[in-house]
Design an enzyme around this catalytic site. Sequence first.
Site, PDB file in Angstrom:
ATOM      1  N   THR A  89     -96.047  -4.106-134.101  1.00 17.16           N
ATOM      2  CA  THR A  89     -96.854  -5.047-134.902  1.00 17.16           C
ATOM      3  C   THR A  89     -96.991  -6.424-134.263  1.00 17.16           C
ATOM      4  OG1 THR A  89     -94.921  -5.863-136.093  1.00 17.16           O
ATOM      5  CG2 THR A  89     -96.032  -3.914-137.003  1.00 17.16           C
TER       6      THR A  89
ATOM      7  N   ASP B  36     -93.929  -9.369-119.281  1.00 17.41           N
ATOM      8  CA  ASP B  36     -92.861  -9.613-120.252  1.00 17.41           C
ATOM      9  C   ASP B  36     -91.851 -10.576-119.632  1.00 17.41           C
ATOM     10  OD1 ASP B  36     -90.278  -9.326-121.618  1.00 17.41           O
ATOM     11  OD2 ASP B  36     -91.305  -7.785-122.777  1.00 17.41           O
TER      12      ASP B  36
HETATM   13  C1  PRP Z   1     -91.431 -12.908-126.059  1.00 22.11           C
HETATM   14  C2  PRP Z   1     -91.470 -14.357-125.650  1.00 22.11           C
HETATM   15  C3  PRP Z   1     -91.654 -15.055-126.969  1.00 22.11           C
HETATM   16  C4  PRP Z   1     -92.529 -14.098-127.721  1.00 22.11           C
HETATM   17  C5  PRP Z   1     -93.944 -14.613-127.697  1.00 22.11           C
HETATM   18  O1  PRP Z   1     -90.185 -12.576-126.551  1.00 22.11           O
HETATM   19  O2  PRP Z   1     -90.312 -14.767-124.966  1.00 22.11           O
HETATM   20  O3  PRP Z   1     -90.448 -15.282-127.666  1.00 22.11           O
HETATM   21  O4  PRP Z   1     -92.443 -12.839-127.041  1.00 22.11           O
HETATM   22  O5  PRP Z   1     -94.778 -13.817-128.449  1.00 22.11           O
HETATM   23  P1  PRP Z   1     -95.458 -14.321-129.799  1.00 22.11           P
HETATM   24  O6  PRP Z   1     -96.008 -15.672-129.543  1.00 22.11           O
HETATM   25  O7  PRP Z   1     -96.505 -13.292-130.055  1.00 22.11           O
HETATM   26  O8  PRP Z   1     -94.409 -14.340-130.886  1.00 22.11           O
HETATM   27  P2  PRP Z   1     -89.793 -11.102-127.042  1.00 22.11           P
HETATM   28  O9  PRP Z   1     -90.092 -10.944-128.498  1.00 22.11           O
HETATM   29  O10 PRP Z   1     -90.399 -10.082-126.143  1.00 22.11           O
HETATM   30  O11 PRP Z   1     -88.226 -11.115-126.939  1.00 22.11           O
HETATM   31  P3  PRP Z   1     -87.280 -11.228-125.651  1.00 22.11           P
HETATM   32  O12 PRP Z   1     -87.343 -12.651-125.179  1.00 22.11           O
HETATM   33  O13 PRP Z   1     -85.951 -10.871-126.203  1.00 22.11           O
HETATM   34  O14 PRP Z   1     -87.774 -10.276-124.606  1.00 22.11           O
HETATM   35  N1  URA Z   2     -94.177 -11.986-124.648  1.00 22.13           N
HETATM   36  C1  URA Z   2     -94.147 -11.921-123.300  1.00 22.13           C
HETATM   37  O1  URA Z   2     -93.058 -11.902-122.703  1.00 22.13           O
HETATM   38  N2  URA Z   2     -95.311 -11.903-122.634  1.00 22.13           N
HETATM   39  C2  URA Z   2     -96.501 -11.938-123.250  1.00 22.13           C
HETATM   40  O2  URA Z   2     -97.534 -11.919-122.580  1.00 22.13           O
HETATM   41  C3  URA Z   2     -96.521 -11.998-124.649  1.00 22.13           C
HETATM   42  C4  URA Z   2     -95.351 -12.039-125.325  1.00 22.13           C
END
Ligand code: PRP
Ligand code: URA
Length: 227
Positions: free
Chosen positions: A127, A219
């Site tokens: 989601t 990512d």
């Molecule tokens: C990534 C990133 C942000 C988020 C951004 O983290 O580091 O926190 O996604 O996406 P958004 O603006 O749509 O919320 P992720 O949820 O992948 O977690 P991680 O850092 O543990 O990999």
């Molecule tokens: N989180 C990431 O790490 N990369 C993206 O592009 C979006 C969300």
Amino acid sequence: MNVNPVVENFASAGKRGTMRRMQPVVVQHPLAQCHLAAIRAVSTPAHEFRRHINMLARMLFLEATRELPVQETSVQTPLTQTRGARLARPVVCVPILRAGLGLLDGILPLMPDAIVAHVGIKRNEETALPHAYYANLPTNLAAADVFLLDPMLATGGSACEAARQLKEAGALRITMICVVSCPEGLAAMAQTHPDVPIITAAIDDGLNDKCYIVPGLGDAGDRYFST
Ligand code: PRP
Ligand code: URA
């Protein structure tokens, strides 16, 4: 949507005193843009990705802290007494776990006495909605300048939730530092937290159907932690 960036260049930054801070500030220093290109490249190995994002975080933090108030102090040099400066308020850095830790690693050498608080938020892979799973926030947030750290501002869900938690805990002055942003995330922050300035190295085109930033860098957490 109000995402007109203040395009920043360190050489002209001193003239920026009257600009409003609520629009995103895009740091376009040539070295920042070189670090950004390196972390975007899929061929950049993890150890180089870490080094470049650490350096870029440091540059963004310099811009984010540009207008922090200082108090005058007296300094005894080996030769005489002179004036010095110290920050007027405590600084609290808040990485959003995990990927925000990569920005923190770059910033702490510049400010080793910063207070570090943590917010854990993970996007749901189906989601893209944020799931908050951890928080460790100090009690003195109201007195501090708070810097929210996350390399990616995609939908803005994670940043909005983190800023909400910080405000609920008393934070009055929050600045967000993100490496790559996009119109969707900036609009979400502008609507939900219009009082939070955003410092970024790029405003990308937008999100793909999986809510990843395009062109982006993939990512950020997986690349920083080599997972
Ligand atoms: C990534 C990133 C942000 C988020 C951004 O983290 O580091 O926190 O996604 O996406 P958004 O603006 O749509 O919320 P992720 O949820 O992948 O977690 P991680 O850092 O543990 O990999
Ligand atoms: N989180 C990431 O790490 N990369 C993206 O592009 C979006 C969300």
